[in-house]
Design an enzyme around this catalytic site. Structure first.
Site, PDB file in Angstrom:
ATOM      1  N   ASP A  11       0.872  -1.171   0.000  1.00 14.31           N
ATOM      2  CA  ASP A  11       0.000   0.000   0.000  1.00 14.31           C
ATOM      3  C   ASP A  11       0.907   1.219   0.000  1.00 14.31           C
ATOM      4  O   ASP A  11       1.729   1.392   0.908  1.00 14.31           O
ATOM      5  CB  ASP A  11      -0.877   0.011   1.264  1.00 14.31           C
ATOM      6  CG  ASP A  11      -1.951  -1.064   1.230  1.00 14.31           C
ATOM      7  OD1 ASP A  11      -2.336  -1.465   0.125  1.00 14.31           O
ATOM      8  OD2 ASP A  11      -2.394  -1.496   2.306  1.00 14.31           O
ATOM      9  N   ASP A 130     -13.869  -3.698  -2.123  1.00 15.76           N
ATOM     10  CA  ASP A 130     -13.765  -3.496  -0.675  1.00 15.76           C
ATOM     11  C   ASP A 130     -15.150  -3.691  -0.093  1.00 15.76           C
ATOM     12  O   ASP A 130     -16.084  -2.956  -0.442  1.00 15.76           O
ATOM     13  CB  ASP A 130     -13.259  -2.081  -0.359  1.00 15.76           C
ATOM     14  CG  ASP A 130     -11.841  -1.855  -0.869  1.00 15.76           C
ATOM     15  OD1 ASP A 130     -11.094  -2.847  -0.985  1.00 15.76           O
ATOM     16  OD2 ASP A 130     -11.477  -0.697  -1.139  1.00 15.76           O
TER      17      ASP A 130
END
Length: 251
Positions: A11, A130
């Site tokens: 990330d 998500d």
């Protein structure tokens, strides 16, 4: 039998690798190029690189960093974050990515999945989902998990498969960063529904969690970040454990 894949996730925020809990409270986890090389050398099967603030900040993923990472590794490499046009995909594939991952842009304009799959081939297109459980129902969230939608996760997974996505990266926001295990129930449900691979993400804390997501969760691949970044589980040890437990992994 197909082998299961182990995928570290980088990330990225402002050119550095970061890690948080439930998508917030980010802390620095190192240089992405160095980490990518370590994972490639250790036997990771693939790598995922997500510019987690790209969509929110309305800026594009840094193609320059993608090129540096691609040069440092010899395994397939997926890039996501702020990708919303065919031109974005061209730039990133040209910079060295093997696949791209889209999330918010796909929800906003589902036809983009068809367009990208047609232009570059389904094998290049990963749709990231998500998901969060709200009152017993699973809903899609966008913009790095910040924006809830009315889309049911299972229905959206079905739709993106029909539109030509080659893979789904399913992240449970309820499990993300908690190290309490993957969301095996919804992962298994979606894996059973679809004809394309599902990568499970969110919640890895120990080796047993990987075994569980591959067996109970029926995932094709498992993605994790902090346990790899902070050297809690070395990838060679994880693969050796899975093999002993009867899970087929790449050597």
């Amino acid at each position: 039998m197909l082998t299961k894949r182990i995928i570290p996730c980088l990330d990225i925020k402002d050119g550095r690798t970061v890690k948080g809990v439930n998508f917030v409270d980010l802390r620095d986890a190192g240089d992405p190029v160095e980490l990518a090389k370590i994972y490639s050398d250790e036997g990771a099967d693939e790598l995922v690189f997500l510019d987690i603030t790209a969509t929110v900040d309305k800026r594009k993923t840094l193609a320059e960093l993608v090129t540096k990472v691609a040069k440092a590794i010899n395994i397939p490499f997926t890039v996501g974050g702020g990708i919303s046009t065919v031109e974005d995909v061209k730039v990133l594939l040209g910079a060295g990515a093997d696949k791209i991952s889209i999330n918010s842009a796909a929800v906003k304009n589902p036809g983009m999945i068809n367009k990208m799959a047609k232009e570059f081939g389904s094998q290049c297109i990963v749709v990231a989902i998500d998901t969060r459980n709200v009152d017993g129902l699973d809903f899609v969230h966008t913009h790095g998990g910040r924006t809830p939608t009315l889309l049911r996760t299972q229905e959206w997974a079905n739709e993106v498969c029909d539109r030509g996505a080659g893979e789904i990266l399913l992240t449970s926001m309820d499990h993300d960063g908690t190290k309490g295990g993957f969301a095996n129930e919804i992962t298994a449900e979606i894996s059973a529904m679809l004809t394309i691979p599902v990568i499970a993400s969110g919640g890895a804390g120990n080796m047993q969690h990987f075994k569980d997501v591959f067996t109970f969760g029926k995932a094709d691949a498992a993605l994790a970040a902090s346990i790899f970044h902070f050297k809690e589980i070395p990838i060679p040890d994880l693969k050796a454990y899975l093999e002993l437990e009867g899970v087929f992994v790449r050597k």
